[in-house]
Design a protein around this motif. Sequence first.
Motif, PDB file in Angstrom:
ATOM      1  N   HIS A 111       0.783  -1.235   0.000  1.00 56.53           N
ATOM      2  CA  HIS A 111       0.000   0.000   0.000  1.00 56.53           C
ATOM      3  C   HIS A 111       0.818   1.290   0.000  1.00 56.53           C
ATOM      4  N   VAL A 112       2.129   1.219   0.119  1.00 53.56           N
ATOM      5  CA  VAL A 112       2.912   2.445   0.215  1.00 53.56           C
ATOM      6  C   VAL A 112       3.389   2.890  -1.163  1.00 53.56           C
ATOM      7  N   LEU A 113       2.892   4.041  -1.611  1.00 58.22           N
ATOM      8  CA  LEU A 113       3.306   4.629  -2.876  1.00 58.22           C
ATOM      9  C   LEU A 113       4.420   5.639  -2.596  1.00 58.22           C
ATOM     10  N   ASP A 114       5.111   6.083  -3.641  1.00 56.31           N
ATOM     11  CA  ASP A 114       6.223   7.025  -3.447  1.00 56.31           C
ATOM     12  C   ASP A 114       5.776   8.311  -2.754  1.00 56.31           C
ATOM     13  N   GLU A 115       4.552   8.761  -3.059  1.00 54.91           N
ATOM     14  CA  GLU A 115       4.085  10.003  -2.436  1.00 54.91           C
ATOM     15  C   GLU A 115       3.785   9.816  -0.946  1.00 54.91           C
ATOM     16  N   LYS A 116       3.794   8.553  -0.486  1.00 55.45           N
ATOM     17  CA  LYS A 116       3.600   8.281   0.940  1.00 55.45           C
ATOM     18  C   LYS A 116       4.847   7.641   1.545  1.00 55.45           C
ATOM     19  N   ALA A 117       5.983   7.911   0.935  1.00 55.06           N
ATOM     20  CA  ALA A 117       7.240   7.309   1.383  1.00 55.06           C
ATOM     21  C   ALA A 117       7.552   7.645   2.834  1.00 55.06           C
ATOM     22  N   HIS A 118       7.073   8.793   3.273  1.00 51.82           N
ATOM     23  CA  HIS A 118       7.339   9.213   4.660  1.00 51.82           C
ATOM     24  C   HIS A 118       6.775   8.225   5.682  1.00 51.82           C
ATOM     25  N   LEU A 119       5.770   7.457   5.287  1.00 48.22           N
ATOM     26  CA  LEU A 119       5.183   6.481   6.216  1.00 48.22           C
ATOM     27  C   LEU A 119       6.169   5.384   6.594  1.00 48.22           C
ATOM     28  N   LEU A 120       7.200   5.212   5.762  1.00 45.64           N
ATOM     29  CA  LEU A 120       8.176   4.155   6.024  1.00 45.64           C
ATOM     30  C   LEU A 120       9.448   4.662   6.701  1.00 45.64           C
ATOM     31  N   THR A 121       9.494   5.972   7.000  1.00 42.65           N
ATOM     32  CA  THR A 121      10.663   6.516   7.704  1.00 42.65           C
ATOM     33  C   THR A 121      10.824   5.815   9.050  1.00 42.65           C
ATOM     34  N   ASN A 122      12.011   5.321   9.308  1.00 42.09           N
ATOM     35  CA  ASN A 122      12.330   4.578  10.538  1.00 42.09           C
ATOM     36  C   ASN A 122      11.591   3.245  10.659  1.00 42.09           C
ATOM     37  N   VAL A 123      10.932   2.832   9.572  1.00 44.13           N
ATOM     38  CA  VAL A 123      10.258   1.532   9.559  1.00 44.13           C
ATOM     39  C   VAL A 123      11.053   0.543   8.719  1.00 44.13           C
ATOM     40  N   ILE A 124      11.539   1.019   7.568  1.00 47.53           N
ATOM     41  CA  ILE A 124      12.434   0.203   6.749  1.00 47.53           C
ATOM     42  C   ILE A 124      13.686   1.010   6.392  1.00 47.53           C
ATOM     43  N   GLU A 125      14.738   0.289   6.047  1.00 49.24           N
ATOM     44  CA  GLU A 125      15.961   0.920   5.541  1.00 49.24           C
ATOM     45  C   GLU A 125      16.306   0.279   4.206  1.00 49.24           C
ATOM     46  N   GLU A 126      16.890   1.085   3.309  1.00 47.22           N
ATOM     47  CA  GLU A 126      17.303   0.581   2.004  1.00 47.22           C
ATOM     48  C   GLU A 126      18.766   0.970   1.750  1.00 47.22           C
ATOM     49  N   PRO A 127      19.704   0.335   2.437  1.00 49.54           N
ATOM     50  CA  PRO A 127      21.116   0.666   2.242  1.00 49.54           C
ATOM     51  C   PRO A 127      21.586   0.302   0.839  1.00 49.54           C
ATOM     52  N   TYR A 128      22.540   1.061   0.336  1.00 49.32           N
ATOM     53  CA  TYR A 128      23.037   0.842  -1.019  1.00 49.32           C
ATOM     54  C   TYR A 128      23.541  -0.580  -1.220  1.00 49.32           C
ATOM     55  N   GLU A 129      24.251  -1.104  -0.219  1.00 52.50           N
ATOM     56  CA  GLU A 129      24.833  -2.444  -0.358  1.00 52.50           C
ATOM     57  C   GLU A 129      23.749  -3.505  -0.616  1.00 52.50           C
ATOM     58  N   LEU A 130      22.621  -3.365   0.081  1.00 49.06           N
ATOM     59  CA  LEU A 130      21.521  -4.309  -0.133  1.00 49.06           C
ATOM     60  C   LEU A 130      20.855  -4.079  -1.482  1.00 49.06           C
ATOM     61  N   GLY A 131      20.784  -2.822  -1.890  1.00 49.81           N
ATOM     62  CA  GLY A 131      20.218  -2.510  -3.204  1.00 49.81           C
ATOM     63  C   GLY A 131      21.054  -3.104  -4.318  1.00 49.81           C
ATOM     64  N   GLU A 132      22.347  -2.991  -4.175  1.00 51.99           N
ATOM     65  CA  GLU A 132      23.263  -3.561  -5.170  1.00 51.99           C
ATOM     66  C   GLU A 132      23.118  -5.084  -5.217  1.00 51.99           C
ATOM     67  N   LYS A 133      23.000  -5.696  -4.040  1.00 53.20           N
ATOM     68  CA  LYS A 133      22.818  -7.155  -3.969  1.00 53.20           C
ATOM     69  C   LYS A 133      21.495  -7.570  -4.613  1.00 53.20           C
ATOM     70  N   CYS A 134      20.471  -6.752  -4.410  1.00 58.71           N
ATOM     71  CA  CYS A 134      19.156  -7.009  -4.985  1.00 58.71           C
ATOM     72  C   CYS A 134      19.230  -7.025  -6.520  1.00 58.71           C
ATOM     73  N   LEU A 135      19.879  -6.025  -7.117  1.00 56.58           N
ATOM     74  CA  LEU A 135      20.033  -5.984  -8.579  1.00 56.58           C
ATOM     75  C   LEU A 135      20.901  -7.128  -9.079  1.00 56.58           C
ATOM     76  N   LYS A 136      21.929  -7.439  -8.315  1.00 58.72           N
ATOM     77  CA  LYS A 136      22.825  -8.531  -8.707  1.00 58.72           C
ATOM     78  C   LYS A 136      22.081  -9.858  -8.756  1.00 58.72           C
ATOM     79  N   THR A 137      21.202 -10.074  -7.791  1.00 64.45           N
ATOM     80  CA  THR A 137      20.464 -11.338  -7.706  1.00 64.45           C
ATOM     81  C   THR A 137      19.260 -11.380  -8.634  1.00 64.45           C
ATOM     82  N   ASN A 138      18.427 -10.331  -8.582  1.00 68.29           N
ATOM     83  CA  ASN A 138      17.147 -10.331  -9.295  1.00 68.29           C
ATOM     84  C   ASN A 138      17.274 -10.051 -10.784  1.00 68.29           C
TER      85      ASN A 138
END
Length: 305
Positions: A111-138
């Motif tokens: 349910h979280v769209l980009d315009e509601k990204a603030h709802l996820l502040t301090n709820v999730i983190e998206e560190p670059y290292e995990l993002g890179e791993k995500c692209l590498k795998t997926n």
Amino acid sequence: MEEKRYAIVTGGNRGIGYEICRQLASKGVEVILTSRNQDRGEEAVKKLNASGFSNVVFHQLDINDLSSISCLAKFVQTHFGKLDILINNAGEMGVIVLHEEEFRATGGYVHVLDEKAHLLTNVIEEPYELGEKCLKTNYYAIKTITEAFIPLLQLSKSPRIVNVSSLYGDLYWLHNEKLKEELQDIDNLTDERLDEIVQWFLTDFKDGQLKKNGWPLTVSAYKVSKIALNAYTRLMAKQYKDILVNCVHPGSVKTDMSSQTGSATVEEGAKGPVMAALLPDNGPSGVYFNQTQIGIFSSKTSPFV
């Protein structure tokens, strides 16, 4: 007598992957259940064998390891001589959920769209290292394993490639209209250009330039990985006319990967990938299935509506 069909399912030890293995086996397909973790994979196969599915075997596979892919390819060549079905199911979210209960209260990923990204502040983190791993795998690893098995798939009378995608692979999530048009124009898009686009995203992600260049702002790496996977699926279908290559959104399935926030069961989630794996020879190729129905690659409104 009908010829035996052989299938590889990546990430088959749990969740949707496990259920895909079970459903394929129930339809008489010989299944190679793969898992990065040897013990978990062997345990999953024991469970299926004990349920009466003697046509499931285990082979270890780390899709990010070239030698592991090569080892599996040799195993299939030696024991079966061909491959009929490749289901690319293994994946990464690229996200750390800091507060599970709060995350579920927001509706999770659905349910979280980009315009509601603030709802996820301090709820999730998206560190670059995990993002890179995500692209590498997926994206990158799926390309590598797919291309490694093309020779064995071409020995099949009915080869199928199924890439497990997501509603997050919809071009709706991109805010860059020119890039959307480029990714839609499959006749002119190339594999090299697709790699450049992925690298462009990773550079902007690292440099904090996502908003400036129109990338997704929430669950960013996962969305881009599935957008790239959908485009790659269409490129492969165009290149290999003798193979049916499709991508499938299994539904918003309640699994560990979704932090148990989905509404569909794994049994429901596996139906789409299994259907795509068993399409008749005159079935479609290069399409996106939203569960078991053909969908679209670019929605005008949120795909979750």
